[in-house]
Design a protein around this motif. Structure first.
Motif, PDB file in Angstrom:
ATOM      1  N   THR A 114       0.824  -1.203   0.000  1.00  0.00           N
ATOM      2  CA  THR A 114       0.000   0.000   0.000  1.00  0.00           C
ATOM      3  C   THR A 114       0.857   1.251   0.000  1.00  0.00           C
ATOM      4  OG1 THR A 114      -1.715  -1.197   1.210  1.00  0.00           O
ATOM      5  CG2 THR A 114      -1.857   1.209   1.218  1.00  0.00           C
ATOM      6  N   CYS A 115       1.927   1.230   0.762  1.00  0.00           N
ATOM      7  CA  CYS A 115       2.846   2.369   0.836  1.00  0.00           C
ATOM      8  C   CYS A 115       4.288   1.872   0.724  1.00  0.00           C
ATOM      9  CB  CYS A 115       2.688   3.112   2.165  1.00  0.00           C
ATOM     10  SG  CYS A 115       1.065   3.814   2.419  1.00  0.00           S
ATOM     11  N   GLY A 116       5.148   2.735   0.213  1.00  0.00           N
ATOM     12  CA  GLY A 116       6.572   2.439   0.201  1.00  0.00           C
ATOM     13  C   GLY A 116       7.091   1.752  -1.042  1.00  0.00           C
ATOM     14  N   LYS A 117       6.207   1.433  -2.007  1.00  0.00           N
ATOM     15  CA  LYS A 117       6.652   0.713  -3.208  1.00  0.00           C
ATOM     16  C   LYS A 117       7.711   1.501  -3.966  1.00  0.00           C
ATOM     17  CE  LYS A 117       2.544   0.463  -5.101  1.00  0.00           C
ATOM     18  NZ  LYS A 117       1.724   1.048  -4.028  1.00  0.00           N
ATOM     19  N   THR A 118       7.366   2.745  -4.290  1.00  0.00           N
ATOM     20  CA  THR A 118       8.259   3.553  -5.115  1.00  0.00           C
ATOM     21  C   THR A 118       9.561   3.836  -4.384  1.00  0.00           C
ATOM     22  OG1 THR A 118       6.323   4.585  -6.143  1.00  0.00           O
ATOM     23  CG2 THR A 118       8.442   5.669  -6.478  1.00  0.00           C
ATOM     24  N   THR A 119       9.480   4.177  -3.105  1.00  0.00           N
ATOM     25  CA  THR A 119      10.689   4.479  -2.334  1.00  0.00           C
ATOM     26  C   THR A 119      11.593   3.261  -2.238  1.00  0.00           C
ATOM     27  OG1 THR A 119       9.536   6.180  -1.052  1.00  0.00           O
ATOM     28  CG2 THR A 119      11.575   5.292  -0.118  1.00  0.00           C
ATOM     29  N   THR A 120      11.009   2.101  -1.932  1.00  0.00           N
ATOM     30  CA  THR A 120      11.814   0.874  -1.827  1.00  0.00           C
ATOM     31  C   THR A 120      12.468   0.538  -3.160  1.00  0.00           C
ATOM     32  OG1 THR A 120      10.348   0.048  -0.084  1.00  0.00           O
ATOM     33  CG2 THR A 120      11.757  -1.570  -1.186  1.00  0.00           C
ATOM     34  N   LYS A 121      11.700   0.689  -4.242  1.00  0.00           N
ATOM     35  CA  LYS A 121      12.250   0.442  -5.583  1.00  0.00           C
ATOM     36  C   LYS A 121      13.433   1.361  -5.865  1.00  0.00           C
ATOM     37  CE  LYS A 121      10.804   2.700  -8.868  1.00  0.00           C
ATOM     38  NZ  LYS A 121       9.808   3.437  -9.665  1.00  0.00           N
ATOM     39  N   SER A 139       9.218   6.237 -11.740  1.00  0.00           N
ATOM     40  CA  SER A 139       8.432   6.916 -10.721  1.00  0.00           C
ATOM     41  C   SER A 139       7.373   5.962 -10.159  1.00  0.00           C
ATOM     42  CB  SER A 139       7.810   8.181 -11.310  1.00  0.00           C
ATOM     43  OG  SER A 139       7.162   8.943 -10.340  1.00  0.00           O
ATOM     44  N   SER A 140       6.126   6.420 -10.065  1.00  0.00           N
ATOM     45  CA  SER A 140       5.030   5.550  -9.611  1.00  0.00           C
ATOM     46  C   SER A 140       4.137   5.119 -10.768  1.00  0.00           C
ATOM     47  CB  SER A 140       4.179   6.284  -8.563  1.00  0.00           C
ATOM     48  OG  SER A 140       4.897   6.466  -7.369  1.00  0.00           O
ATOM     49  N   LYS A 141       4.687   5.157 -11.979  1.00  0.00           N
ATOM     50  CA  LYS A 141       3.923   4.725 -13.157  1.00  0.00           C
ATOM     51  C   LYS A 141       3.950   3.202 -13.213  1.00  0.00           C
ATOM     52  CE  LYS A 141       4.992   8.970 -15.655  1.00  0.00           C
ATOM     53  NZ  LYS A 141       5.692   9.589 -16.800  1.00  0.00           N
ATOM     54  N   ASN A 142       3.000   2.595 -12.504  1.00  0.00           N
ATOM     55  CA  ASN A 142       3.071   1.156 -12.270  1.00  0.00           C
ATOM     56  C   ASN A 142       1.870   0.384 -12.781  1.00  0.00           C
ATOM     57  OD1 ASN A 142       1.018   1.749 -10.420  1.00  0.00           O
ATOM     58  ND2 ASN A 142       2.424   1.870  -8.692  1.00  0.00           N
ATOM     59  N   GLU A 143       1.024   1.030 -13.593  1.00  0.00           N
ATOM     60  CA  GLU A 143      -0.165   0.344 -14.068  1.00  0.00           C
ATOM     61  C   GLU A 143       0.215  -0.771 -15.047  1.00  0.00           C
ATOM     62  OE1 GLU A 143       0.166   4.338 -16.248  1.00  0.00           O
ATOM     63  OE2 GLU A 143       0.410   3.560 -14.227  1.00  0.00           O
ATOM     64  N   PRO A 144      -0.610  -1.819 -15.144  1.00  0.00           N
ATOM     65  CA  PRO A 144      -0.274  -2.981 -15.989  1.00  0.00           C
ATOM     66  C   PRO A 144       0.055  -2.641 -17.437  1.00  0.00           C
ATOM     67  CG  PRO A 144      -2.099  -3.520 -14.542  1.00  0.00           C
ATOM     68  CD  PRO A 144      -1.836  -2.055 -14.346  1.00  0.00           C
ATOM     69  N   ARG A 145      -0.544  -1.588 -17.988  1.00  0.00           N
ATOM     70  CA  ARG A 145      -0.303  -1.269 -19.398  1.00  0.00           C
ATOM     71  C   ARG A 145       1.150  -0.870 -19.671  1.00  0.00           C
ATOM     72  NH1 ARG A 145      -3.728   3.574 -21.388  1.00  0.00           N
ATOM     73  NH2 ARG A 145      -2.135   3.676 -22.990  1.00  0.00           N
ATOM     74  N   GLN A 146       1.882  -0.534 -18.599  1.00  0.00           N
ATOM     75  CA  GLN A 146       3.290  -0.155 -18.763  1.00  0.00           C
ATOM     76  C   GLN A 146       4.214  -1.369 -18.851  1.00  0.00           C
ATOM     77  OE1 GLN A 146       4.268   2.909 -19.185  1.00  0.00           O
ATOM     78  NE2 GLN A 146       2.507   4.096 -18.532  1.00  0.00           N
ATOM     79  N   SER A 147       3.688  -2.552 -18.583  1.00  0.00           N
ATOM     80  CA  SER A 147       4.550  -3.729 -18.395  1.00  0.00           C
ATOM     81  C   SER A 147       5.345  -4.111 -19.638  1.00  0.00           C
ATOM     82  CB  SER A 147       3.699  -4.928 -17.947  1.00  0.00           C
ATOM     83  OG  SER A 147       3.000  -4.626 -16.767  1.00  0.00           O
ATOM     84  N   PHE A 315      21.319   7.834  -0.332  1.00  0.00           N
ATOM     85  CA  PHE A 315      20.054   7.869  -1.057  1.00  0.00           C
ATOM     86  C   PHE A 315      19.424   9.256  -0.933  1.00  0.00           C
ATOM     87  CE2 PHE A 315      15.362   7.284  -0.864  1.00  0.00           C
ATOM     88  CZ  PHE A 315      15.146   6.819  -2.155  1.00  0.00           C
ATOM     89  N   LYS A 316      18.890   9.760  -2.015  1.00  0.00           N
ATOM     90  CA  LYS A 316      18.213  11.055  -1.983  1.00  0.00           C
ATOM     91  C   LYS A 316      16.714  10.822  -1.831  1.00  0.00           C
ATOM     92  CE  LYS A 316      17.688  15.438  -4.439  1.00  0.00           C
ATOM     93  NZ  LYS A 316      17.984  16.213  -5.667  1.00  0.00           N
ATOM     94  N   ASN A 317      16.177  11.318  -0.716  1.00  0.00           N
ATOM     95  CA  ASN A 317      14.749  11.100  -0.468  1.00  0.00           C
ATOM     96  C   ASN A 317      13.916  11.728  -1.579  1.00  0.00           C
ATOM     97  OD1 ASN A 317      12.662  10.031   1.114  1.00  0.00           O
ATOM     98  ND2 ASN A 317      12.257  12.029   2.026  1.00  0.00           N
ATOM     99  N   MET A 318      12.819  11.092  -1.918  1.00  0.00           N
ATOM    100  CA  MET A 318      12.020  11.498  -3.061  1.00  0.00           C
ATOM    101  C   MET A 318      11.187  12.743  -2.771  1.00  0.00           C
ATOM    102  SD  MET A 318      10.808   7.780  -4.360  1.00  0.00           S
ATOM    103  CE  MET A 318      10.078   8.477  -5.829  1.00  0.00           C
ATOM    104  N   SER A 319      10.991  13.561  -3.794  1.00  0.00           N
ATOM    105  CA  SER A 319      10.200  14.777  -3.635  1.00  0.00           C
ATOM    106  C   SER A 319       8.751  14.425  -3.305  1.00  0.00           C
ATOM    107  CB  SER A 319      10.245  15.621  -4.909  1.00  0.00           C
ATOM    108  OG  SER A 319       9.649  14.934  -5.985  1.00  0.00           O
ATOM    109  N   ARG A 320       8.133  15.276  -2.486  1.00  0.00           N
ATOM    110  CA  ARG A 320       6.735  15.140  -2.056  1.00  0.00           C
ATOM    111  C   ARG A 320       6.485  13.871  -1.254  1.00  0.00           C
ATOM    112  NH1 ARG A 320       4.291  15.100  -7.305  1.00  0.00           N
ATOM    113  NH2 ARG A 320       2.413  14.453  -6.220  1.00  0.00           N
TER     114      ARG A 320
END
Length: 462
Positions: A114-121, A139-147, A315-320
């Motif tokens: 639920t949380c932390g996917k993008t940061t962990t990646k 980024s967080s562009k993780n929808e199936p169509r991107q696969s 590591f540089k923490n992500m914006s926002r």
């Protein structure tokens, strides 16, 4: 993408070459009308129902069209376009994906939660990229169509791949795992989100659990040992290796002595009967959990734990993502507008618990979307969390978020509470409160451009 000969693709798919040459190499793969056609030497899967602009395809030629359209529609293809007709486009698509994935015997990490996917990646990518060429989702562009473009972004120089798995509906994670065939799977945590697509919390947990059966044989599953809902994930069918992270003694990668220090978190890692001192930029206990998951993954790929910890510190923490900035009147602004769900709100409030004492604490919260029939319930629960804390000013933005304010008032919050339909008028309330003693957390949905822009206006240098 690794170049593939058109002739070899035709043989693989057992298709018929209708027109064009098969003696050239494909260097990109897309699904027509789902991805932009920007490059030459592109392979594109074209559905029977797709309206085709043959001139566009030809101008980007040489181009390869794989389709199950009838012959009558294929006569419009032009000289710079090769067309392979297949019996079933769906079968051809999956056969190609499976073939391409298995050209590479590399570690492939798939991350959900639920949380932390993008940061962990991004942490894993940061640690590995000093030595390795790493392919990762953007980024967080993780929808199936991107696969498809993400998978074919792997080439002969790629040493590892890391993909974030998006979940909007049940079946999404299963679909992506069939494409990526991960050797390592990570569940960061399971809170509450996308209930409109999964029905209820049980359906959401079940949808997240699809990653378990999606990991390749003899693969590794990395789990949060302390997360209540992750403990509900059925593991009886999983035959691979399981690694746990967290603060509990059950954890293979365990954190202790977690402290807030300047610019981040200081903590101790217990792994394989040894202790290591560690630091991660970015505030919050949740950031430590993200770091543990990342360290578990890179260690599983063979990286020395000391070296990984050293790289993590840069590591540089992500914006926002709980991003601290100097604000109007000398205030401190915490911009957490990347995403908004009950789990991330609670994590942000815990950060305020640690850094807020002695300050004038201001909380600006927007709507939480995609909660289906449970909108009122979970907004009210956040109101209860707010009421328990020493919040001086609570501002909600949006009709759904009003329930947060109503519940906080009902449960005796002493905060100065304001409810707004949108950002208009909010600054007039806030400006007199913003001084050197003020610390303001703003949290809203990623889709709210107005809240993101408003957060930027609060920052002194914007």
């Amino acid at each position: 993408m690794k170049p593939l000969r058109v002739k070899d693709i035709r043989n693989l798919l057992q298709g018929e070459l209708i027109c064009g040459s098969e003696l050239w190499d494909v260097r990109e793969a897309i699904y027509y009308n789902r991805h932009d056609l920007t490059k030459r030497n592109s392979l594109m899967f074209v559905s029977r129902s797709d309206a085709v602009n043959w001139n566009e395809i030809n101008n980007k030629g040489p181009s390869l069209v794989i389709t199950d359209k009838p012959f009558s529609e294929l006569k419009n293809a032009l000289s710079n376009t090769s067309v392979i007709k297949v019996k079933s486009l769906v079968q051809a698509y999956w056969k190609f994906m499976d073939y391409y994935r298995n050209l590479f015997q590399i570690p492939v990490v798939a991350i959900t939660g639920t949380c932390g996917k993008t940061t962990t990646k991004e942490m894993i990518k940061h640690i590995l990229s000093k030595d390795w060429n790493v392919q990762a989702s953007i980024s967080s562009k993780n929808e199936p169509r991107q696969s498809l473009p993400y998978l074919t972004g792997i080439d002969e120089n790629t040493k590892a791949a890391i993909f974030e798995l998006g979940l909007g509906n049940s079946g999404n994670i299963k679909h992506q795992c069939m494409i990526y065939q991960p050797t390592i799977g990570i569940i960061t945590n399971i809170g509450v989100h996308h209930l409109d697509g999964c029905g209820n919390l049980e359906g959401y947990i079940k949808a997240k659990s699809e990653i378990v059966d999606g990991i390749k044989k003899d693969g590794t599953l990395i789990l949060n040992a302390d997360d209540t809902n992750t403990k509900k994930v059925p593991l009886h069918s999983f035959k691979g290796k399981i690694i746990y992270f967290g603060e509990s003694l059950k954890s293979d990668f365990r954190a202790s002595n977690i402290r807030f220090i300047k610019n981040g978190m200081d903590f101790q890692i217990h792994f394989s009967n040894k202790k290591y001192k560690a630091f991660i930029p970015g505030y919050g206990e949740h950031q430590v959990y993200n770091a543990l998951a990342a360290l578990a993954a890179v260690n599983e790929m063979g990286m020395d734990i000391r070296e990984a910890i050293s790289r993590l510190a840069t590591f540089k923490n992500m914006s926002r993502h709980l991003e601290f900035s100097n604000g109007i009147g000398g205030s401190t602004i915490i911009d957490d507008t990347w995403t908004n769900n009950p789990t991330s709100v609670e994590a942000a409030l815990k950060v305020l618990d640690s850094i807020g004492p002695g300050k004038n604490v201001i909380l600006v919260l927007g709507d939480i979307k995609r909660l289906g029939n449970f909108e009122k319930k979970y907004h009210a629960e956040i109101g209860s969390l707010v009421a328990k804390r020493n919040i001086h000013t609570l501002i909600t933005i949006g009709s759904k978020a009003e329930e947060i304010a109503r519940k906080a008032i009902e449960e005796g919050s002493k905060a100065d509470v304001h409810m707004f339909k949108d950002v208009q008028g909010v600054m007039e309330v806030l400006k007199p409160k913003l001084d050197t003693q003020a610390i303001l957390l703003i949290k809203g949905p990623m889709s709210s451009r107005s809240m993101i822009d408003f957060a930027n206006k609060l920052k002194k240098n914007s």
